[in-house]
Design a protein around this motif. Structure first.
Motif, mmCIF file in Angstrom:
data_model
loop_
_atom_site.group_PDB
_atom_site.id
_atom_site.type_symbol
_atom_site.label_atom_id
_atom_site.label_comp_id
_atom_site.label_asym_id
_atom_site.label_seq_id
_atom_site.Cartn_x
_atom_site.Cartn_y
_atom_site.Cartn_z
ATOM 1 N N GLU A 123 -17.976 9.795 -0.250
ATOM 2 C CA GLU A 123 -18.643 8.882 0.683
ATOM 3 C C GLU A 123 -17.682 7.798 1.163
ATOM 4 O O GLU A 123 -17.707 7.415 2.331
ATOM 5 N N ASP A 124 -16.846 7.302 0.255
ATOM 6 C CA ASP A 124 -15.846 6.304 0.641
ATOM 7 C C ASP A 124 -14.877 6.893 1.664
ATOM 8 O O ASP A 124 -14.514 6.233 2.643
ATOM 9 N N LEU A 125 -14.471 8.144 1.437
ATOM 10 C CA LEU A 125 -13.559 8.794 2.384
ATOM 11 C C LEU A 125 -14.244 8.999 3.732
ATOM 12 O O LEU A 125 -13.616 8.836 4.782
ATOM 13 N N MET A 170 0.833 -1.182 0.000
ATOM 14 C CA MET A 170 0.000 0.000 0.000
ATOM 15 C C MET A 170 0.872 1.237 0.000
ATOM 16 O O MET A 170 1.796 1.353 0.786
ATOM 17 N N ALA A 171 0.543 2.181 -0.851
ATOM 18 C CA ALA A 171 1.281 3.434 -0.881
ATOM 19 C C ALA A 171 0.799 4.306 0.262
ATOM 20 O O ALA A 171 -0.345 4.674 0.349
ATOM 21 N N LYS A 172 1.719 4.627 1.176
ATOM 22 C CA LYS A 172 1.358 5.429 2.335
ATOM 23 C C LYS A 172 2.371 6.530 2.514
ATOM 24 O O LYS A 172 3.495 6.457 2.042
ATOM 25 N N ASN A 173 1.971 7.561 3.200
ATOM 26 C CA ASN A 173 2.838 8.679 3.500
ATOM 27 C C ASN A 173 2.989 8.718 5.011
ATOM 28 O O ASN A 173 2.106 9.196 5.709
ATOM 29 N N GLU A 174 4.088 8.192 5.537
ATOM 30 C CA GLU A 174 4.338 8.138 6.968
ATOM 31 C C GLU A 174 3.168 7.508 7.712
ATOM 32 O O GLU A 174 2.605 8.091 8.634
ATOM 33 N N GLY A 175 2.725 6.330 7.309
ATOM 34 C CA GLY A 175 1.651 5.616 7.981
ATOM 35 C C GLY A 175 0.259 5.995 7.522
ATOM 36 O O GLY A 175 -0.707 5.436 7.979
ATOM 37 N N GLN A 176 0.163 6.947 6.635
ATOM 38 C CA GLN A 176 -1.142 7.376 6.147
ATOM 39 C C GLN A 176 -1.336 6.951 4.704
ATOM 40 O O GLN A 176 -0.404 6.941 3.915
ATOM 41 N N ILE A 177 -2.572 6.629 4.393
ATOM 42 C CA ILE A 177 -2.922 6.315 3.010
ATOM 43 C C ILE A 177 -2.936 7.629 2.240
ATOM 44 O O ILE A 177 -3.404 8.646 2.735
ATOM 45 N N VAL A 178 -2.442 7.604 1.038
ATOM 46 C CA VAL A 178 -2.425 8.805 0.209
ATOM 47 C C VAL A 178 -3.552 8.711 -0.818
ATOM 48 O O VAL A 178 -3.661 7.736 -1.547
ATOM 49 N N ILE A 179 -4.371 9.739 -0.824
ATOM 50 C CA ILE A 179 -5.444 9.873 -1.803
ATOM 51 C C ILE A 179 -5.033 11.011 -2.730
ATOM 52 O O ILE A 179 -4.713 12.098 -2.257
ATOM 53 N N GLY A 216 -11.759 5.033 11.263
ATOM 54 C CA GLY A 216 -10.508 5.425 11.905
ATOM 55 C C GLY A 216 -9.291 5.290 11.015
ATOM 56 O O GLY A 216 -8.165 5.316 11.508
ATOM 57 N N GLU A 217 -9.510 5.138 9.716
ATOM 58 C CA GLU A 217 -8.383 5.014 8.789
ATOM 59 C C GLU A 217 -7.771 6.398 8.553
ATOM 60 O O GLU A 217 -8.472 7.352 8.295
ATOM 61 N N ASP A 218 -6.453 6.461 8.649
ATOM 62 C CA ASP A 218 -5.736 7.721 8.509
ATOM 63 C C ASP A 218 -5.308 7.910 7.062
ATOM 64 O O ASP A 218 -4.716 7.020 6.462
ATOM 65 N N PHE A 219 -5.626 9.062 6.493
ATOM 66 C CA PHE A 219 -5.233 9.336 5.113
ATOM 67 C C PHE A 219 -4.977 10.819 4.923
ATOM 68 O O PHE A 219 -5.417 11.647 5.710
ATOM 69 N N THR A 220 -4.220 11.106 3.874
ATOM 70 C CA THR A 220 -4.041 12.487 3.435
ATOM 71 C C THR A 220 -4.505 12.566 1.989
ATOM 72 O O THR A 220 -4.442 11.584 1.248
ATOM 73 N N VAL A 221 -4.966 13.736 1.612
ATOM 74 C CA VAL A 221 -5.386 13.963 0.233
ATOM 75 C C VAL A 221 -4.406 14.962 -0.367
ATOM 76 O O VAL A 221 -4.160 16.029 0.201
#
Length: 191
Positions: free
Chosen positions: A30-32, A1-10, A39-44
């Motif tokens: 809606e998915d976001l 999974m492509a993540k940015n310091e533990g976060q999913i990148v959108i 509780g999923e951590d992500f950045t856009v």
């Protein structure tokens, strides 16, 4: 999974499409929203510039939730007060105050859920403790509807008053709600 310091990148593209680099799929607002609830951590990130646009996307999700459900979390008085803080010297304090307040509210909500679950104990469905909370949430929903109906009576654009049978049914519902609240209070007092 492509993540940015533990976060999913959108990634958000110019055509407004959102791409989850963790799952290699396109997602919707809606998915976001569901990811946030889980509780999923992500950045856009803006796909072209790489700028972090998480704040504006989360604000957009709130805007859509507020407009589509009809049950708003942000009262007009709160929104007006919030707007007054933009450009004010208190603007720097407001975000941390709101964050602390929401954290405290969440902790109190968790404690309340635990107390209610202990008060009701095991449900007829086995160890499913969500049923008592669902019952209370349904009751709150009904109370809110009754309150909204009562407030419409005071509105200058009031809908025609309900028939006498409807009022009697509402009075009966209110009496039932009072009795249920008394029973809940007794159970909580016994804790």
């Amino acid at each position: 999974m492509a993540k940015n310091e533990g976060q999913i990148v959108i990634k958000k593209y110019a055509n407004r499409r959102l791409y989850n680099t963790g799952t290699s799929t396109y997602v919707t607002l809606e998915d976001l929203a569901e990811m946030v609830k889980k509780g999923e951590d992500f950045t856009v990130q803006d796909a072209k510039s790489g700028d972090d646009i998480t704040h504006s996307v989360l604000t957009q999700i709130i805007f859509e939730q507020e407009s589509k459900t009809g049950n708003t979390l942000l009262p007009i008085s709160f929104l007006r007060q919030l707007i007054t803080y933009y450009g004010d010297q208190m603007q720097m304090v407001v975000p941390s105050f709101l964050e602390h307040s929401m954290r405290a509210f969440s902790e109190q909500q968790s404690q309340m859920r635990e107390q209610v679950n202990r008060a009701f104990g095991e449900t007829p469905l086995g160890k499913n403790l969500q049923l008592p909370m669902q019952m209370i949430e349904d009751q709150v929903r009904r109370n809110t509807e009754l309150f909204q109906q009562a407030m419409q009576m005071f509105s200058p654009f009031m809908t025609p008053p309900a028939a006498k049978e409807s009022r009697k049914a509402e009075a009966k519902d209110i009496d039932e709600l009072k009795e249920q609240l008394r029973a809940l209070q007794n159970k909580l007092d016994n804790l």
